[in-house]
Design an enzyme around this catalytic site. Structure first.
Site, PDB file in Angstrom:
ATOM      1  N   ASP A   1      27.607  64.686  24.326  1.00  0.00           N
ATOM      2  CA  ASP A   1      27.091  65.905  24.802  1.00  0.00           C
ATOM      3  C   ASP A   1      26.646  67.055  23.789  1.00  0.00           C
ATOM      4  O   ASP A   1      26.558  68.324  23.995  1.00  0.00           O
ATOM      5  CB  ASP A   1      28.176  66.664  25.626  1.00  0.00           C
ATOM      6  CG  ASP A   1      28.574  65.479  26.775  1.00  0.00           C
ATOM      7  OD1 ASP A   1      27.714  64.733  27.255  1.00  0.00           O
ATOM      8  OD2 ASP A   1      29.825  65.147  26.787  1.00  0.00           O
TER       9      ASP A   1
ATOM     10  N   ARG B   1      -0.147  40.683  29.002  1.00  0.00           N
ATOM     11  CA  ARG B   1       0.734  41.113  29.933  1.00  0.00           C
ATOM     12  C   ARG B   1       0.511  40.940  31.421  1.00  0.00           C
ATOM     13  O   ARG B   1       0.340  39.772  31.793  1.00  0.00           O
ATOM     14  CB  ARG B   1       1.097  42.575  29.413  1.00  0.00           C
ATOM     15  CG  ARG B   1       2.293  43.184  30.031  1.00  0.00           C
ATOM     16  CD  ARG B   1       2.735  44.451  29.555  1.00  0.00           C
ATOM     17  NE  ARG B   1       1.443  45.444  30.085  1.00  0.00           N
ATOM     18  CZ  ARG B   1       1.597  46.793  29.685  1.00  0.00           C
ATOM     19  NH1 ARG B   1       2.550  47.170  28.884  1.00  0.00           N
ATOM     20  NH2 ARG B   1       0.646  47.540  29.924  1.00  0.00           N
TER      21      ARG B   1
ATOM     22  N   CYS C   1      26.587  63.127  19.278  1.00  0.00           N
ATOM     23  CA  CYS C   1      27.587  62.871  20.418  1.00  0.00           C
ATOM     24  C   CYS C   1      27.023  62.772  21.708  1.00  0.00           C
ATOM     25  O   CYS C   1      25.830  62.966  22.059  1.00  0.00           O
ATOM     26  CB  CYS C   1      28.845  63.903  20.263  1.00  0.00           C
ATOM     27  SG  CYS C   1      29.415  64.191  18.568  1.00  0.00           S
TER      28      CYS C   1
ATOM     29  N   TYR D   1      31.880  61.964  14.778  1.00  0.00           N
ATOM     30  CA  TYR D   1      32.255  60.639  14.724  1.00  0.00           C
ATOM     31  C   TYR D   1      31.941  59.975  13.428  1.00  0.00           C
ATOM     32  O   TYR D   1      31.024  59.834  13.051  1.00  0.00           O
ATOM     33  CB  TYR D   1      32.063  59.827  16.177  1.00  0.00           C
ATOM     34  CG  TYR D   1      32.161  60.382  17.433  1.00  0.00           C
ATOM     35  CD1 TYR D   1      33.853  60.186  17.514  1.00  0.00           C
ATOM     36  CD2 TYR D   1      31.674  60.792  18.140  1.00  0.00           C
ATOM     37  CE1 TYR D   1      34.155  60.812  18.765  1.00  0.00           C
ATOM     38  CE2 TYR D   1      31.886  61.276  19.365  1.00  0.00           C
ATOM     39  CZ  TYR D   1      33.218  61.353  19.926  1.00  0.00           C
ATOM     40  OH  TYR D   1      33.541  61.693  21.067  1.00  0.00           O
TER      41      TYR D   1
ATOM     42  N   HIS E   1      -6.673  46.679  29.837  1.00  0.00           N
ATOM     43  CA  HIS E   1      -5.815  47.605  29.012  1.00  0.00           C
ATOM     44  C   HIS E   1      -5.794  46.900  27.415  1.00  0.00           C
ATOM     45  O   HIS E   1      -5.540  45.628  27.303  1.00  0.00           O
ATOM     46  CB  HIS E   1      -4.400  47.550  29.480  1.00  0.00           C
ATOM     47  CG  HIS E   1      -3.634  48.580  29.039  1.00  0.00           C
ATOM     48  ND1 HIS E   1      -3.795  49.940  28.923  1.00  0.00           N
ATOM     49  CD2 HIS E   1      -2.251  48.569  28.452  1.00  0.00           C
ATOM     50  CE1 HIS E   1      -2.743  50.610  28.286  1.00  0.00           C
ATOM     51  NE2 HIS E   1      -1.704  49.914  28.148  1.00  0.00           N
TER      52      HIS E   1
ATOM     53  N   LYS F   1       3.104  58.219  34.840  1.00  0.00           N
ATOM     54  CA  LYS F   1       4.340  57.228  34.902  1.00  0.00           C
ATOM     55  C   LYS F   1       5.356  57.892  34.425  1.00  0.00           C
ATOM     56  O   LYS F   1       5.356  58.621  33.603  1.00  0.00           O
ATOM     57  CB  LYS F   1       3.773  55.853  34.561  1.00  0.00           C
ATOM     58  CG  LYS F   1       3.655  55.814  33.122  1.00  0.00           C
ATOM     59  CD  LYS F   1       2.947  54.369  32.744  1.00  0.00           C
ATOM     60  CE  LYS F   1       2.638  54.493  31.338  1.00  0.00           C
ATOM     61  NZ  LYS F   1       1.924  53.542  30.801  1.00  0.00           N
TER      62      LYS F   1
ATOM     63  N   ARG G   1      -8.212  56.732  31.147  1.00  0.00           N
ATOM     64  CA  ARG G   1      -6.610  56.580  31.565  1.00  0.00           C
ATOM     65  C   ARG G   1      -5.813  57.515  30.616  1.00  0.00           C
ATOM     66  O   ARG G   1      -4.977  56.696  29.931  1.00  0.00           O
ATOM     67  CB  ARG G   1      -6.184  55.213  31.841  1.00  0.00           C
ATOM     68  CG  ARG G   1      -7.047  54.629  33.029  1.00  0.00           C
ATOM     69  CD  ARG G   1      -6.294  53.297  33.249  1.00  0.00           C
ATOM     70  NE  ARG G   1      -5.933  52.572  32.285  1.00  0.00           N
ATOM     71  CZ  ARG G   1      -6.450  51.415  31.936  1.00  0.00           C
ATOM     72  NH1 ARG G   1      -7.533  50.814  32.254  1.00  0.00           N
ATOM     73  NH2 ARG G   1      -6.077  50.846  30.676  1.00  0.00           N
TER      74      ARG G   1
END
Ligand SMILES: *Cc1c(COP(=O)(O)O)cnc(C)c1O
Length: 385
Positions: free
Chosen positions: A315, A138, A313, A266, A167, A40, A223
């Site tokens: 990037d 759940r 930051c 920053y 689960h 997933k 699993r």
């Protein structure tokens, strides 16, 4: 074109890990359970098409994903193994289940009704896995209410219940008593189902942590997710020889000097008290690096751990390379190994108070995944890493 920041995914490590997990399961006292490999969230950030194909080829009995859309991505990548969809499907477009041969989970009475109606419309008999809620609260049918909820499901002519599963809520907490209780509730639920005429061929319950902990929860299939990627769920430790499949690499794009009293990034949060050298790495929070790494995390350059300083930051990120010869172009390892030093996902997660799962899933879409260790690529003559 390839950016300097790249995630390398070693598919041979994925195949190796599947084999290592299978060998571990083979040491149990019962017949070896099958492996439902969990892919997933884009295979925990590693790339579902490539990882899904590698796992299917390496013999995973089944793959599992979160929703129908993820299942379709796997099918379109050429995966022919059975694919289990974990999610609740009550608000989904169900057509993909039929057009792409996916195995849905029935986790609520209304999902059972919706699936039955859709299967009837398609004139199909739908293979499903039935989910029992044994305490996580759940998804799933409550373990203590099956007498009331099951008869309608059992009487659905177009639903064929191939497996029943649950689960665990606390598999990674060896102290927590609910783990054993959930196992007993699951066993009782399976007996109740049989009593009501529902006798699925398979039972499964164990995620990575659970399968490491207790052979009694292996049942017919397990699993694992995180283990397949070579990472052990904290705080557990194992002797299984796993190999982390993903490493994250970049290169220094700039180096500059700071005078005492100056800061970087920053907010100028880190003020240096000595002449310092800062290297700029072209990867930031848009690539999935967490803001909290500033002041807490490290990156590897020239085989040494360099502290992340200033701010992460969008990037870019700054590291303190004072006293080294670090220069633009130098290789940076953000996750992985370099010259005998290493930074694991577990370490990085612990540094900022999160879990390896979150870090892997959040690796940005902008980061290219470069695949190595693919047997077919090797056969075609390209250079394996
Ligand atoms: C994600 C998931 C798993 C795999 O969990 P890991 O801890 O990664 O092994 C197994 N079962 C279900 C239902 C899941 O959602």
């Amino acid at each position: 074109m390839i950016r300097p920041t790249v995630a390398r995914v070693d598919l041979s490590a994925i195949r190796h890990n599947l084999g290592a997990i299978a060998a571990f399961l083979g040491q149990g006292s019962q017949p070896r359970p099958g492996i439902i490999a969990v892919v997933k969230a884009n295979a925990y950030g590693h790339g579902a098409p490539e990882v899904g194909r590698a796992l299917a080829e390496a013999g995973a009995a089944m793959l599992a994903c979160a929703d129908i859309e993820e299942g379709i991505v796997l099918r379109e990548a050429g995966v022919r193994a059975p694919i289990l969809v974990f999610g609740a499907l009550s608000v989904s477009d169900l057509d993909g289940v039929f057009t792409h041969d996916l195995t849905p989970t029935i986790s609520t009475p209304s999902a059972a009704r919706t699936l039955e109606a859709a299967a009837a419309r398609h004139g199909a008999t739908l293979r499903c896995h039935l989910k029992i809620d044994t305490g996580m609260n759940r998804l799933g049918f409550r373990f203590d209410n099956l007498q009331r909820t099951m008869p309608e499901v059992a009487a659905s002519p177009h639903l064929q219940i191939e497996a029943v599963y649950t689960h665990f809520a606390t598999a990674d907490d060896v102290e927590h008593p609910i783990f054993g209780e959930q196992r007993q509730r699951f066993d009782a639920a399976v007996a109740t189902l049989a009593h009501l005429g529902v006798r699925p061929r398979l039972r499964h319950a164990a995620n990575s942590a659970a399968l490491l902990r207790d052979e009694r929860v292996w049942y017919d299939s397990v699993r694992p997710g995180l283990l397949v990627y070579g990472i052990v769920p904290p705080p557990l430790a194992v002797t299984i020889p796993l190999r982390p499949a993903l490493s994250l690499h970049s290169r220094v794009v700039a180096v500059k000097g700071l005078r005492p009293g100056e800061g970087t990034g920053y907010g100028l949060k880190t003020i240096v008290d000595r002449p310092s050298t800062i290297a700029v790495v072209p990867a930031g929070y848009a690539d999935g690096l967490d803001l909290r790494l500033a002041g807490r995390g490290v990156m590897l350059v020239r085989g040494r751990r360099m502290p992340i300083v200033g701010s992460v930051c969008m990037d870019m990120t700054m590291i303190d390379v004072t006293g080294t010869e670090v220069a633009p172009g130098d290789a940076v390892v953000i996750i992985g190994e370099q010259d005998g030093e290493s930074i694991g996902v577990r370490e990085m997660a612990a540094a900022i108070g999160t879990i390896p799962y979150e870090l892997l899933c959040r690796l940005g879409a902008r980061i290219q995944r470069a695949y190595g260790g693919d047997s077919r690529q090797r056969a075609a003559g390209s250079t394996p890493r």
